[in-house]
Design an enzyme around this catalytic site. Structure first.
Site, PDB file in Angstrom:
ATOM      1  N   SER A 144      -1.814   0.758  -2.305  1.00  9.80           N
ATOM      2  CA  SER A 144      -0.818  -0.259  -1.965  1.00  9.80           C
ATOM      3  C   SER A 144       0.256   0.358  -1.054  1.00  9.80           C
ATOM      4  O   SER A 144      -0.071   0.874   0.012  1.00  9.80           O
ATOM      5  CB  SER A 144      -0.233  -0.859  -3.245  1.00  9.80           C
ATOM      6  OG  SER A 144       0.502  -2.031  -2.969  1.00  9.80           O
ATOM      7  N   ASP A 236      -6.977 -10.326  -1.558  1.00 14.06           N
ATOM      8  CA  ASP A 236      -5.790  -9.487  -1.413  1.00 14.06           C
ATOM      9  C   ASP A 236      -5.055  -9.904  -0.138  1.00 14.06           C
ATOM     10  O   ASP A 236      -5.684 -10.092   0.910  1.00 14.06           O
ATOM     11  CB  ASP A 236      -6.224  -8.017  -1.306  1.00 14.06           C
ATOM     12  CG  ASP A 236      -5.089  -7.029  -1.506  1.00 14.06           C
ATOM     13  OD1 ASP A 236      -3.999  -7.249  -0.949  1.00 14.06           O
ATOM     14  OD2 ASP A 236      -5.313  -6.028  -2.206  1.00 14.06           O
ATOM     15  N   HIS A 266      -5.246  -8.038  -5.441  1.00 14.27           N
ATOM     16  CA  HIS A 266      -4.494  -6.803  -5.238  1.00 14.27           C
ATOM     17  C   HIS A 266      -4.285  -6.080  -6.574  1.00 14.27           C
ATOM     18  O   HIS A 266      -3.872  -6.683  -7.560  1.00 14.27           O
ATOM     19  CB  HIS A 266      -3.140  -7.119  -4.596  1.00 14.27           C
ATOM     20  CG  HIS A 266      -2.396  -5.897  -4.168  1.00 14.27           C
ATOM     21  ND1 HIS A 266      -2.816  -5.116  -3.117  1.00 14.27           N
ATOM     22  CD2 HIS A 266      -1.256  -5.323  -4.639  1.00 14.27           C
ATOM     23  CE1 HIS A 266      -1.971  -4.122  -2.952  1.00 14.27           C
ATOM     24  NE2 HIS A 266      -1.023  -4.208  -3.872  1.00 14.27           N
TER      25      HIS A 266
END
Length: 301
Positions: A144, A236, A266
């Site tokens: 991330s 995502d 995600h």
């Protein structure tokens, strides 16, 4: 729920589309501080001379120089700590025979760009100089926002020419601030991170910085970077930007393996780490790093 991977459909019903807001930030930071207090016996917590703190994970039974991995945690640039990834770093160390340093970079908005990136760079140079680490076998990785910092770090290391990074592992990386405002990206299938979250995270990290300098996806020159692994789910927010970055890496002559997980949101592997889809996702990362670092080691010996 038919739009989600079968292993993830139940979780997708329960978790929110967005978690991090200015109001929830203090709660997440308290949780991170509580997690930091737990230090397993096999983890060394060190503070470097630069002031940066790292959690060091060593491969058991290793007596000679081997690979090193700098791991950068996620959290939208505003939350999280290295302790949240102890189990993951332990596995990387064990399966790669590597010394893994997880860096506790300072967080935005209190510490905007370039402070978090420079913290990561200091940890990288320190790791590359450890006696147990072969400086030709140093990889960087993150998930991330940590993946975004890893991509930015690869660019910084390329330009400064002090550390020759062997590989970059980018797990659903947060690469492009423009995804916060791009039309047509908002989707009801997104979980954990939305366009609104993205605006908050990027604005906190960038502060007054020039996005053309600070944002990896805006860098016009991706040539000369180390080989990359990029993994992301189709549900995502970062799906489109990650694939675009992979295409640009390939066009620049950088080897890039892409792992797209249909129906994954995600951070899915952190939400349901024992699900087969999550196990396969991590196994791909380990296999790619192992193969690449082994090839690098053979070439350098």
């Amino acid at each position: 729920m038919a739009d989600f991977h079968p292993d993830l459909a139940r979780s997708a019903r329960l978790i929110p589309r967005s978690m991090i807001t200015p109001n929830s930030l203090p709660v997440f930071r308290v949780a991170a501080r509580l997690m930091d207090r737990r230090t397993p016996a096999d983890v060394e917590v060190l503070r470097l001379t630069s002031g940066v703190r790292v959690r060091l994970h060593r491969a058991p039974g290793t007596t000679s120089k081997g690979p090193g991995l700098l791991w950068i945690h996620g959290g939208g640039y505003v939350i999280g700590s290295a302790a949240q990834d102890d189990d993951l770093c332990r596995r990387f160390a064990r399966e790669l025979g590597a010394t893994v340093a997880a860096v506790d970079y300072r967080l935005a908005p209190e510490y905007p760009y370039p402070i978090p990136l420079e913290d990561c760079y200091r940890a990288l140079t320190w790791l590359a100089e450890l006696p147990a680490v072969d400086p030709a076998l140093v990889a960087i990785g993150g998930a991330s926002a940590g993946g975004g910092l890893a991509a930015a770090l690869a660019l910084l290391a390329r330009d400064r020419r002090e550390v020759n990074v062997a590989a970059q592992l980018l797990v659903y990386p947060m690469l492009d601030d423009r995804s916060g405002t791009e039309e047509g990206l908002d989707d009801h299938r997104h979980r954990m991170w939305t366009q609104k979250s993205n605006v908050y995270g990027w604005s906190s990290y960038l502060g007054d910085a020039d996005p053309n300098v600070a944002v990896p996806a805006r860098n016009p020159d991706l040539g000369g970077l180390p080989p990359a692994w990029i993994g992301v789910g189709t549900n995502d927010l970062f799906h489109r930007e990650d694939l675009a970055y992979a295409e640009r890496l390939t066009a620049a002559g950088v080897p890039c393996q892409v792992e797209v997980v249909p129906g994954a949101f995600h951070g899915f592997d952190g939400v349901v780490p024992k699900a087969p889809v999550s196990r396969n996702f991590l196994a791909s990362q380990v296999s790619w790093l192992k193969e690449h670092l082994t090839q690098t080691q053979s070439a350098s010996s």
